[in-house]
Design an enzyme around this catalytic site. Structure first.
Site, short mmCIF file in Angstrom:
data_model
loop_
_atom_site.label_atom_id
_atom_site.label_comp_id
_atom_site.label_asym_id
_atom_site.label_seq_id
_atom_site.Cartn_x
_atom_site.Cartn_y
_atom_site.Cartn_z
N GLU A 80 1.18 -1.33 -0.20
CA GLU A 80 0.23 -0.43 -0.03
C GLU A 80 1.14 1.11 -0.27
O GLU A 80 1.87 0.80 0.67
CB GLU A 80 -0.95 -0.37 1.39
CG GLU A 80 -2.28 1.16 1.03
CD GLU A 80 -3.37 1.01 2.16
OE1 GLU A 80 -3.32 -0.09 3.14
OE2 GLU A 80 -3.95 1.92 1.40
N HIS A 145 -3.78 -6.61 6.18
CA HIS A 145 -5.33 -6.79 5.35
C HIS A 145 -4.94 -6.43 3.08
O HIS A 145 -6.05 -6.02 3.41
CB HIS A 145 -5.66 -5.05 6.00
CG HIS A 145 -5.02 -3.74 5.56
ND1 HIS A 145 -6.16 -3.16 4.47
CD2 HIS A 145 -3.49 -3.35 5.30
CE1 HIS A 145 -4.92 -2.05 4.92
NE2 HIS A 145 -3.80 -2.13 4.68
N ASP A 164 1.41 -3.24 8.72
CA ASP A 164 -0.41 -2.12 9.40
C ASP A 164 -0.77 -2.87 10.49
O ASP A 164 -1.22 -1.71 11.73
CB ASP A 164 -1.14 -2.32 8.73
CG ASP A 164 -0.90 -1.42 7.76
OD1 ASP A 164 -0.19 -0.31 7.73
OD2 ASP A 164 -0.95 -1.66 6.63
N TYR A 192 -8.28 1.84 15.03
CA TYR A 192 -7.34 1.81 13.51
C TYR A 192 -7.57 -0.02 13.55
O TYR A 192 -8.07 -0.41 12.11
CB TYR A 192 -5.51 0.82 14.38
CG TYR A 192 -4.82 1.24 13.17
CD1 TYR A 192 -4.70 1.79 12.09
CD2 TYR A 192 -5.05 -0.30 12.84
CE1 TYR A 192 -3.74 1.85 10.68
CE2 TYR A 192 -4.28 -0.78 11.42
CZ TYR A 192 -3.12 0.43 10.54
OH TYR A 192 -2.86 -0.20 9.38
N HIS A 225 2.63 1.90 11.73
CA HIS A 225 2.00 2.67 11.83
C HIS A 225 2.45 2.86 13.85
O HIS A 225 1.88 1.68 14.51
CB HIS A 225 0.41 3.25 11.78
CG HIS A 225 0.23 3.34 10.02
ND1 HIS A 225 0.11 4.28 9.40
CD2 HIS A 225 -0.46 2.55 9.53
CE1 HIS A 225 0.10 4.25 7.98
NE2 HIS A 225 0.05 3.04 8.04
FE1 FEO Z 1 -2.46 -1.05 4.79
FE2 FEO Z 1 -0.79 1.16 6.42
O1 FEO Z 1 -0.81 0.07 4.54
#
Ligand code: FEO
Length: 395
Positions: A80, A145, A164, A192, A225
Site C-alpha cells: 500500500e 489487510h 499494519d 485502527y 504506524h
Molecule cells: Fe495498509 Fe498502512 O497501509
C-alpha cells in the site's frame, strides 16, 4: 528528529505525518507515522519505506546512520502506497541487491510501479534469509489487510515487523509504547482495528492461534504506524485476540440521524428502555460523530439500535453513508433493532433492518415507525423496544 535505536543494530528511520486528518474516510485526528526500519548488519536492510511526499525525511534519517547507497536489501511487507510510495525513488537511489517481498507482493509491486527490472526476491515462510549476524524469517499474513501482506521476524532480537497489524494512527515524537499513556494507545489501536481490520477478524484469530502454535517468542513489535511495542507487546496481542473473537462487552449503541428531532426523541426513549434493563448505552448522533469514531464503539458493542428518519423514500444521507461503511467492515455477532419517524412513506426502518440482516445481526424486532412527531404512547413503545433489546442481550 533523528533516527531512533530499537536494538543494538536496528533503527526507526520512518516519517511523521503530523497533519493528515483523513485516511480514505477514517478520521486521523492525531495524525500518523509511516514507520520504516534500518537493520545495520553485513547486509544492510531497509524494512518498508514511507509515503512518497515524505521520502526526504526517510533519506535524511537513514543518512544519519549510513549512506543510503550502501543498503543491500529492501523488505516490502505490504505494498500500500503509505509504505511503498517512496519505493521507486529509494530503489533508484539505493540500487538494492534484493527487494524482498511475498509472492503476492511481487505481483502487486509490478502492478503498482511497472518495473520489470527490479531484483525481486520472494520471501518464503520457513526459508530464512541471513543478513550476517541477524536472521530474517517470514510469516505470510495474506489479507491482513492486503493480499500481499507479510510479517518479517528478526530471530535474534525476537522482533516482529508486523506491517499494519498492531499499529495505530498517532503522530508523536515518542516512538515507544512506554512513552505514551496506555489510554491513548488503546484508544487509537481500537480505532485502527475497528476501521481497518474488523472485516478480517477470522484471519486475525487464525494468525494468533498460529503464532501460539509455533511458539513464536515476541519481545518487540514494530508496526508500520504509531509506536513500537517494546515494553508491553502483549497488550497489543491480547487486544487483537479479544477483538478477533467478536465477543462484545454486553453494551448497546443507539446510532441515529434525525431531521426535525422526532427520531432523536425516539432515540432517547430507546436508550432509556435499555438502561431500564441495566444495559450500558451510548447515544451517537451521526451529525456530530464521525463514522470512524462510531466504528470504534461498534467494535466492542453487543447491540446496535439504528434510528433514521425517512427522506425521499430512503435514508438520510449520513445514515446511508454510515451503513455502507459499516457493511464493508462487517462487524459480527451483534443484536440489532431499528426505529425512525416519517412523514408519508416510511421506508427507513425497513432499509435499516435489511442492512442489519445483510450483516447477519440478530434483528430482534420488526422495527418501530412513528408518523411525524411521537406522542407519549409512541415514546412508551420506544422504551419497550429498548427493553426488548436489553432483554435479548441477557439471553
Ligand atoms: Fe495498509 Fe498502512 O497501509
Amino acid at each position: 528528529m533523528n533516527p531512533i535505536k530499537l536494538t543494538e543494530k536496528i533503527y526507526w528511520v520512518g516519517a511523521i505525518d503530523w497533519n493528515v486528518r483523513d485516511f480514505h474516510g477514517y478520521s486521523t485526528n492525531r495524525g500518523t507515522t509511516y514507520n520504516a526500519y534500518l537493520i545495520m548488519d553485513e547486509k544492510i536492510t531497509l524494512v518498508d519505506t514511507v509515503k512518497s511526499s515524505l521520502k526526504d525525511d526517510l533519506i535524511s534519517r537513514i543518512s544519519e546512520i549510513v549512506d543510503p547507497k550502501k543498503i543491500d536489501y529492501i523488505v516490502v511487507n505490504h505494498v500500500e502506497m503509505d509504505h511503498s510510495g517512496a519505493l521507486p525513488d529509494m530503489v533508484d537511489l539505493i540500487q538494492p541487491e534484493k527487494i524482498i517481498c511475498s509472492k503476492m507482493g511481487e505481483k502487486a509491486l509490478r502492478q503498482h510501479f511497472h518495473r520489470d527490472d527490479w531484483p525481486y526476491e520472494i520471501a518464503v515462510p520457513g526459508e530464512d534469509i541471513s543478513l550476517g549476524s541477524k536472521t530474517l524469517s517470514f510469516l505470510e499474513t495474506r489479507m491482513l489487510h492486503w493480499p500481499d501482506s507479510m510479517f518479517t521476524y528478526v530471530v535474534e532480537d525476537k522482533l516482529l515487523f508486523s506491517s499494519d497489524a498492531f499499529g495505530m494512527h498517532l503522530a508523536s515524537s515518542e516512538r515507544f509504547d512506554d512513552e505514551i499513556s496506555p489510554a491513548i494507545l488503546m484508544d487509537e489501536m481500537t480505532k485502527y482495528y475497528a476501521n481497518i481490520l474488523t472485516l478480517y477478524s477470522p484471519l486475525v484469530k487464525k494468525l494468533i492461534a498460529k503464532v501460539q502454535e509455533i511458539g513464536l517468542e515476541i519481545d518487540m513489535i514494530a508496526p508500520d504506524h504509531g509506536v513500537v511495542w517494546r515494553s508491553n507487546p502483549m497488550m497489543a496481542i491480547e487486544a487483537y485476540d479479544r477483538w478477533s473473537r467478536n465477543e462484545g462487552k454486553g453494551n448497546a449503541l443507539v446510532i441515529y440521524d434525525t431531521m426535525w428531532h422526532s427520531t432523536e426523541k425516539m432515540a432517547k426513549e430507546v436508550a432509556a428502555g435499555l438502561q431500564d434493563e441495566g444495559v450500558s448505552v451510548k447515544l451517537l448522533n451521526l451529525r456530530y460523530c464521525h463514522r470512524s469514531d462510531v466504528m470504534s464503539e461498534v467494535l466492542d458493542a453487543s447491540a446496535i439500535v439504528l434510528g433514521c428518519s425517512t427522506l425521499n423514500n430512503g435514508l438520510l444521507p449520513r445514515m446511508a453513508g454510515f451503513l455502507m461503511y459499516m457493511r464493508g467492515l462487517r462487524p459480527a455477532n451483534k443484536i440489532g433493532a431499528a426505529f425512525g419517524s416519517f412523514g408519508w412513506s416510511g421506508e427507513a426502518v425497513k432499509l435499516l433492518n435489511a442492512s442489519m440482516e445483510e450483516m447477519k445481526f440478530d434483528v430482534v424486532d420488526d422495527g418501530l415507525k412513528v408518523k411525524y412527531v411521537p406522542e407519549s404512547c409512541d415514546l412508551s413503545d420506544c422504551v419497550a423496544l429498548g427493553r426488548k433489546v436489553g432483554q435479548a442481550l441477557k439471553n
